[in-house]
Scaffold this motif. Structure first.
Motif, PDB file in Angstrom:
ATOM      1  N   HIS A 320       0.806  -1.220   0.000  1.00 38.70           N
ATOM      2  CA  HIS A 320       0.000   0.000   0.000  1.00 38.70           C
ATOM      3  C   HIS A 320       0.843   1.275   0.000  1.00 38.70           C
ATOM      4  N   HIS A 321       2.150   1.147   0.135  1.00 34.06           N
ATOM      5  CA  HIS A 321       2.971   2.359   0.251  1.00 34.06           C
ATOM      6  C   HIS A 321       4.162   2.406  -0.699  1.00 34.06           C
ATOM      7  N   ARG A 322       4.540   1.269  -1.278  1.00 41.30           N
ATOM      8  CA  ARG A 322       5.672   1.269  -2.216  1.00 41.30           C
ATOM      9  C   ARG A 322       5.306   0.493  -3.469  1.00 41.30           C
ATOM     10  N   PHE A 323       5.613   1.077  -4.610  1.00 43.60           N
ATOM     11  CA  PHE A 323       5.389   0.390  -5.875  1.00 43.60           C
ATOM     12  C   PHE A 323       6.455  -0.692  -6.029  1.00 43.60           C
ATOM     13  N   ARG A 324       6.014  -1.954  -6.229  1.00 46.15           N
ATOM     14  CA  ARG A 324       6.932  -3.072  -6.072  1.00 46.15           C
ATOM     15  C   ARG A 324       7.083  -3.952  -7.303  1.00 46.15           C
ATOM     16  N   VAL A 325       6.504  -3.598  -8.449  1.00 49.72           N
ATOM     17  CA  VAL A 325       6.592  -4.469  -9.626  1.00 49.72           C
ATOM     18  C   VAL A 325       7.229  -3.709 -10.778  1.00 49.72           C
ATOM     19  N   SER A 326       7.794  -4.446 -11.713  1.00 50.90           N
ATOM     20  CA  SER A 326       8.482  -3.815 -12.844  1.00 50.90           C
ATOM     21  C   SER A 326       7.627  -3.780 -14.092  1.00 50.90           C
ATOM     22  N   ALA A 335      10.098   3.659 -16.690  1.00 48.87           N
ATOM     23  CA  ALA A 335      10.132   5.104 -16.936  1.00 48.87           C
ATOM     24  C   ALA A 335       9.158   5.876 -16.056  1.00 48.87           C
ATOM     25  N   ALA A 336       8.473   5.199 -15.138  1.00 46.28           N
ATOM     26  CA  ALA A 336       7.435   5.868 -14.350  1.00 46.28           C
ATOM     27  C   ALA A 336       8.000   6.819 -13.315  1.00 46.28           C
ATOM     28  N   GLY A 337       9.290   6.715 -13.005  1.00 43.44           N
ATOM     29  CA  GLY A 337       9.849   7.504 -11.926  1.00 43.44           C
ATOM     30  C   GLY A 337       9.554   6.831 -10.600  1.00 43.44           C
ATOM     31  N   GLU A 338       9.621   7.584  -9.523  1.00 44.72           N
ATOM     32  CA  GLU A 338       9.378   7.027  -8.194  1.00 44.72           C
ATOM     33  C   GLU A 338       7.923   7.253  -7.808  1.00 44.72           C
ATOM     34  N   LEU A 339       7.227   6.157  -7.557  1.00 51.52           N
ATOM     35  CA  LEU A 339       5.823   6.211  -7.170  1.00 51.52           C
ATOM     36  C   LEU A 339       5.692   5.732  -5.733  1.00 51.52           C
ATOM     37  N   HIS A 340       5.143   6.559  -4.863  1.00 53.53           N
ATOM     38  CA  HIS A 340       4.886   6.083  -3.508  1.00 53.53           C
ATOM     39  C   HIS A 340       3.744   6.868  -2.878  1.00 53.53           C
ATOM     40  N   SER A 341       3.318   6.405  -1.728  1.00 52.77           N
ATOM     41  CA  SER A 341       2.150   6.981  -1.060  1.00 52.77           C
ATOM     42  C   SER A 341       2.505   8.320  -0.415  1.00 52.77           C
ATOM     43  N   PRO A 342       1.494   9.102  -0.035  1.00 45.19           N
ATOM     44  CA  PRO A 342       1.755  10.397   0.617  1.00 45.19           C
ATOM     45  C   PRO A 342       2.077  10.269   2.096  1.00 45.19           C
ATOM     46  N   VAL A 343       2.295   9.048   2.573  1.00 41.30           N
ATOM     47  CA  VAL A 343       2.654   8.841   3.973  1.00 41.30           C
ATOM     48  C   VAL A 343       4.146   8.574   4.040  1.00 41.30           C
ATOM     49  N   SER A 344       4.882   9.571   4.474  1.00 40.91           N
ATOM     50  CA  SER A 344       6.332   9.449   4.536  1.00 40.91           C
ATOM     51  C   SER A 344       6.850  10.396   5.601  1.00 40.91           C
ATOM     52  N   ASP A 522      14.957  13.110 -10.801  1.00 45.85           N
ATOM     53  CA  ASP A 522      14.352  12.650  -9.554  1.00 45.85           C
ATOM     54  C   ASP A 522      12.843  12.853  -9.597  1.00 45.85           C
ATOM     55  N   PHE A 523      12.200  12.348 -10.654  1.00 49.80           N
ATOM     56  CA  PHE A 523      10.752  12.521 -10.803  1.00 49.80           C
ATOM     57  C   PHE A 523      10.036  11.630  -9.792  1.00 49.80           C
ATOM     58  N   VAL A 524       9.222  12.253  -8.936  1.00 51.44           N
ATOM     59  CA  VAL A 524       8.477  11.531  -7.914  1.00 51.44           C
ATOM     60  C   VAL A 524       7.002  11.858  -8.089  1.00 51.44           C
ATOM     61  N   CYS A 525       6.165  10.830  -8.103  1.00 53.40           N
ATOM     62  CA  CYS A 525       4.719  11.031  -8.217  1.00 53.40           C
ATOM     63  C   CYS A 525       4.053  10.433  -6.988  1.00 53.40           C
ATOM     64  N   MET A 526       3.216  11.236  -6.352  1.00 50.97           N
ATOM     65  CA  MET A 526       2.512  10.799  -5.162  1.00 50.97           C
ATOM     66  C   MET A 526       1.182  10.197  -5.557  1.00 50.97           C
ATOM     67  N   LEU A 527       0.904   8.993  -5.103  1.00 51.47           N
ATOM     68  CA  LEU A 527      -0.373   8.338  -5.334  1.00 51.47           C
ATOM     69  C   LEU A 527      -0.992   7.976  -3.990  1.00 51.47           C
ATOM     70  N   GLU A 528      -2.310   7.879  -3.971  1.00 51.90           N
ATOM     71  CA  GLU A 528      -2.979   7.436  -2.748  1.00 51.90           C
ATOM     72  C   GLU A 528      -2.573   5.994  -2.437  1.00 51.90           C
ATOM     73  N   PHE A 602      -5.916   7.353 -10.260  1.00 47.61           N
ATOM     74  CA  PHE A 602      -4.883   6.958 -11.211  1.00 47.61           C
ATOM     75  C   PHE A 602      -5.178   5.561 -11.747  1.00 47.61           C
ATOM     76  N   SER A 603      -5.123   5.420 -13.080  1.00 48.62           N
ATOM     77  CA  SER A 603      -5.411   4.138 -13.714  1.00 48.62           C
ATOM     78  C   SER A 603      -4.535   3.976 -14.955  1.00 48.62           C
ATOM     79  N   LEU A 604      -4.017   2.751 -15.124  1.00 46.42           N
ATOM     80  CA  LEU A 604      -3.218   2.416 -16.304  1.00 46.42           C
ATOM     81  C   LEU A 604      -4.042   1.748 -17.392  1.00 46.42           C
ATOM     82  N   LEU A 605      -5.334   1.533 -17.173  1.00 43.15           N
ATOM     83  CA  LEU A 605      -6.118   0.717 -18.096  1.00 43.15           C
ATOM     84  C   LEU A 605      -6.213   1.338 -19.484  1.00 43.15           C
ATOM     85  N   SER A 606      -6.272   2.662 -19.569  1.00 47.36           N
ATOM     86  CA  SER A 606      -6.326   3.298 -20.896  1.00 47.36           C
ATOM     87  C   SER A 606      -5.038   3.028 -21.666  1.00 47.36           C
TER      88      SER A 606
END
Length: 878
Positions: A320-326, A335-344, A522-528, A602-606
């Motif tokens: 729920h807090h770290r993106f863990r798949v490639s 190429a997505a950059g760093e994706l993580h939750s707003p809890v840090s 250092d592109f970082v994107c915050m996701l819920e 946020f959705s990757l389905l499109s």
């Protein structure tokens, strides 16, 4: 009774009937005609003004014009809302309620607007009034349940059901009052229970304050019911705003409070107590220990707290807090950059981040593994104002924690012991049977890091902004300090994220090379947190990928067959060319399939759809940073730039997202967001599906195709304790339950059924089917018979979903890797069953809300024993 022997008196002459006023009647008639004409022309503002004039001049027309007036009001209010004229909107509702003060529909509608604007207390009042006028009004009932979740949080019930906690507080307060603390202030009184404890113990003067209007009014009712309304003065305000003698006549000798959250300081107890010591409390006992009259000195309950923590490994926290798949749905994510939750958590405050979240560790699916022994993070004395004032300026403390078990570092779990006085304390630890959750400080590192025995985890502890901050900064291994915020994974001995296959690993490396020149380093994107969990749910995305590929292949084949038929007829097929859709540039639109993803957030389905061939995909992602992530991924996965667009850029009215891609074109697929993360059917899903079906080309499909709702009979005391104050006995001798239980919500959300403390009393059963593609296949009510497999009390019906993308591919919201939680309907009165009994569940669908009533089928006399209409409500309806 009238005196029968008295002489009959001449009555007054009846008052003369008012004379007709022709000019007035003419004005009313013309204004009514103008109102109706403006309504026909959709000039709602002018129509509303005319209706106001008519109904004020001729109240006799109220019944005749009520429906038209309501319609006009609601349309005009929507227009005012869309242009931000909020004050005018509420002025119109006030004018409407002056005309129709007992109109439950207008009251409910104004409540909905108030809730959307954030005025939750006021919204609750309007919903409550609507329900009193019409108790069976479903919209008002559902809205009231929903707002109750905001106004009276579920922990109020847990605390009032926690006898041990209540008794400990009562004992500490009684001891203090009987020891001489005669004047008391209860800060954040809630139901008023601590203030009543003080009065019952013999305090001469008791004051209380409460900021929430709903809780303030509830506390006033409780005090009246317990005969204390005249002896406890309750103020509707923040304690920080209180002054002596303006609000209370003099300083008090005792402050009682429980304004603490799972992280101890999150509800502002430090600021409140500093203000109390400086402005509301008598001075404390002096440091030299010189004994003084307790009535002349001040003290606080709780007297202090000790905070504990430990490092843990926990897959549920990690996903729920770290993106863990490639790779997600066939897309390389390099190429997505760093994706993580707003809890840090960092030692320096960051307003964009929350330092911690909360979880009940004992209920986390998959459990957790302690990697260190518990350590003491902080001691605080609430009776020492100098210590409180110096907390935020304390030097950052570094502690070294010996690692005791091998495991991946995912978080620091934190709890505390609340010292009420020298004899009484309460613990919020993960092993305690407590109403409290624990504070979770997720470790946000780029790669995973495995701790091994012999390591020392270095944690920094600070309170810069009166929030307790614990930050895992480094690991001491073999004499080397390895920084956890470093990106040099090989130097740190980290475990790289596993790739699905060698080809994906190669693609990821190439993608990084292609994009790193053009994009911020250092592109970082915050996701819920729920969006991170969704991205980590590979089964979900692979299922959508497979279903989309099947549909696209089928539609391509159908078009190819059509072209062949046209060719055999001697035509060139040019008549089939259609208008180019919005946003398209050079691509020939006649060959493209159009896919719309209206998922929330946020959705990757499109993008997954756009990668499947000749597809023009539209995403409903709205945030600029998230759109940038999708663009980067499209580029690195070789999806042409013009094949992915952002639908909301072309839709003027966000309320009308479902519309054609162009004047003549239709969608090949529309992806609807069907289930909320909390475990409920998304609001107005079936209405959206009905509209979506009209926008599909022949052979097109809505995803998902259908949703099957499954449920089970269970016995769970936990759900009862979290839903209402239980038992017939008063709480500590006080009558509180009837008042707080007005806010009982008959549905529990965000459940993890796999860890819920309950007994299964039946097998799972299909409760309901929602068919999004076949309107005629749907129904509104259904009776479901389920046989009890064990004897017990049916207290709840947990439910979950099998989401069918097509006839062969489906996803379960109950799976271990699901980003969806489960929900449960809780019975007002438990239903006693024996093994072998048949229970009839009457399931009803009302505006995407599922209601369930239960009865024993094989005992007709008992059919009314426990029938409870329970609504599974969407948190986004209002």
């Amino acid at each position: 009774m009238p005196n029968a022997s008295s002489r009959h008196r001449r009555g007054r002459r009846s008052r003369r009937q008012p004379r007709e006023d022709p000019a007035r009647n003419e004005l009313v008639s013309r204004s009514l005609e103008s109102a109706q004409q403006c309504l026909f022309n959709q000039d709602y503002g002018t129509a509303f003004v005319h209706y106001l004039l008519v109904l004020n001049l001729a109240p006799v027309l109220k019944d005749f014009a009520r429906e038209s007036f309501r319609f006009t009001l609601f349309k005009w209010a929507d227009e005012l809302d869309s242009v931000g004229r909020i004050q005018d909107l509420f002025d119109c509702y006030e004018q409407a309620l002056e005309l129709f003060p007992a109109d439950e529909v207008i009251l409910n509608s104004m409540g909905e607007h108030l809730f959307r604007m954030g005025f939750r207390d006021e919204a609750a009042g309007h919903f409550h009034k609507a329900l009193k006028l019409k108790p069976d009004y479903p919209e008002a009932r559902e809205n009231f349940y929903r707002v109750a979740n905001w106004l009276v949080e579920r922990w109020h019930f847990l605390m009032l059901n926690d006898r041990r906690r209540n008794q400990k507080y009562q004992q500490a307060i009684q001891k203090a009052v009987q020891g001489g603390c005669s004047t008391v202030l209860d800060i954040g009184t809630g139901t008023g229970i601590l203030g009543m404890c003080a009065k019952k113990a013999g305090a001469a003067e008791v004051y209380a304050c409460e900021l929430s209007k709903t809780m303030y009014e509830l506390a006033c009712e409780v005090l009246t019911a317990n005969g204390m309304s005249g002896s406890i003065q309750i103020l509707h305000m923040k304690s920080l705003e209180m002054e002596v003698p303006k609000d209370i006549p003099k300083r008090v000798s005792l402050v009682v409070t429980e304004t603490v959250d799972a992280g101890l300081f999150g509800e502002g107890i430090i600021e409140s107590l500093i203000h109390a010591w400086n402005h509301l409390l008598l001075p404390p006992q002096n440091a030299q220990g010189e004994l003084r009259d307790p009535s002349q000195t001040g003290r606080v309950i709780p007297a202090g707290a000790t905070v504990f923590g430990m490092a843990v490994e926990c897959l549920e926290i990690r996903r729920h807090h770290r993106f863990r798949v490639s790779e997600v749905g066939g897309l390389s994510m390099a190429a997505a950059g760093e994706l993580h939750s707003p809890v840090s958590c960092n030692t320096e405050p960051d307003e964009s981040m929350e330092p911690y979240t909360t979880e009940r560790l004992s209920r986390l699916p998959g459990g957790y593994r302690p990697l260190t022994q518990p350590f003491t993070a902080l001691d605080i004395d609430f009776n020492n104002v100098q210590e409180l004032e110096g907390l935020s300026s304390r030097v950052v403390q570094r502690v070294h924690l010996p690692v005791t078990q091998e495991g991946e570092l995912d978080a620091l779990a934190v709890w505390f012991q609340l010292h009420l006085d020298k004899e009484n304390s309460l613990s919020t630890g993960p092993q305690e049977d407590t109403c409290w959750e624990q504070a979770i400080y997720p470790v946000q590192i780029h790669n995973s890091f495995t701790l091994i025995p012999g390591d020392q985890l270095i944690v920094e502890i600070s309170c810069r902004d009166a929030y307790l901050r614990l930050c895992s900064v480094a690991v001491l291994r073999d004499g080397r300090e390895l920084r956890l915020d470093s990106r040099l994974g090989s130097d740190l001995g980290t475990n790289p994220v596993p790739h699905a296959n060698p080809e994906a690993e190669l693609c990821s490396a190439l993608a990084c090379l292609q994009t790193e020149q053009n994009l911020p380093k250092d592109f970082v994107c915050m996701l819920e947190c729920s969006e991170i969990a969704l991205l980590n749910n590979q089964r979900y995305h692979e299922s959508f990928r497979g279903a989309l590929a099947k549909l696209i292949g089928s539609l391509k084949g159908a078009r190819h067959s059509q072209e062949q038929r046209l060719g055999s007829d001697g035509t060139d097929g040019t008549s089939a060319n259609l208008t180019r859709p919005i946003g398209n540039s050079a691509t020939d639109s006649s060959d493209l399939l159009y896919v719309l993803d209206v998922s929330e957030g946020f959705s990757l389905l499109s993008l997954i759809a756009a990668s499947q061939g000749p597809v023009k995909a539209y995403s409903s992602v709205e945030k600029t940073q998230q759109q940038e992530v999708l663009r980067r991924l499209a580029q690195s996965n070789h999806v042409p730039e013009q094949r992915l667009e952002f639908w909301l850029n072309y839709v003027q009215d966000e309320q009308a997202v479902l519309q054609r891609p162009s004047g003549e074109k239709l969608w090949s697929a529309i992806i609807l967001d069907c289930v909320e993360t909390c475990g409920l059917i998304r609001q107005k899903l079936m209405e959206k599906a009905s509209l979506a079906r009209c926008l599909l080309e022949e052979g097109g499909r809505i995803f998902p195709q259908s949703i099957v709702v499954h449920g089970m009979l269970v016995e769970s005391d936990t759900l009862l304790l979290e839903s209402a104050v239980q038992g017939q006995e008063p709480t500590l001798g006080f009558n509180i339950a009837p008042f707080i239980n007005q806010f009982t919500v008959p549905v529990h959300v965000f459940l993890d059924f796999s860890t819920l403390e309950c007994r299964h009393l039946s097998e799972s059963v299909e409760l309901f089917v929602l068919d999004l593609m076949e309107t005629t296949a749907n129904y509104t009510t259904r009776d479901v018979k389920v046989q009890a497999t064990s004897s017990g009390r049916v207290t709840a019906v947990p439910f979950w979903y099998q989401v069918h993308l097509d006839e062969e591919i489906s996803i379960s919201s109950l799976s271990q890797d699901s980003h969806w939680k489960q929900a449960a309907v809780v019975l007002h009165q438990p239903l006693e069953v024996k093994g072998g009994d048949w229970v009839c569940l009457a399931v009803q669908l009302h505006k995407s809300s599922i209601s369930i009533s239960a009865r024993i089928e094989n005992e007709p006399e008992a059919m009314s024993e426990s029938v409870e209409d329970l609504s599974a409500l969407s948190t986004r309806q209002i």
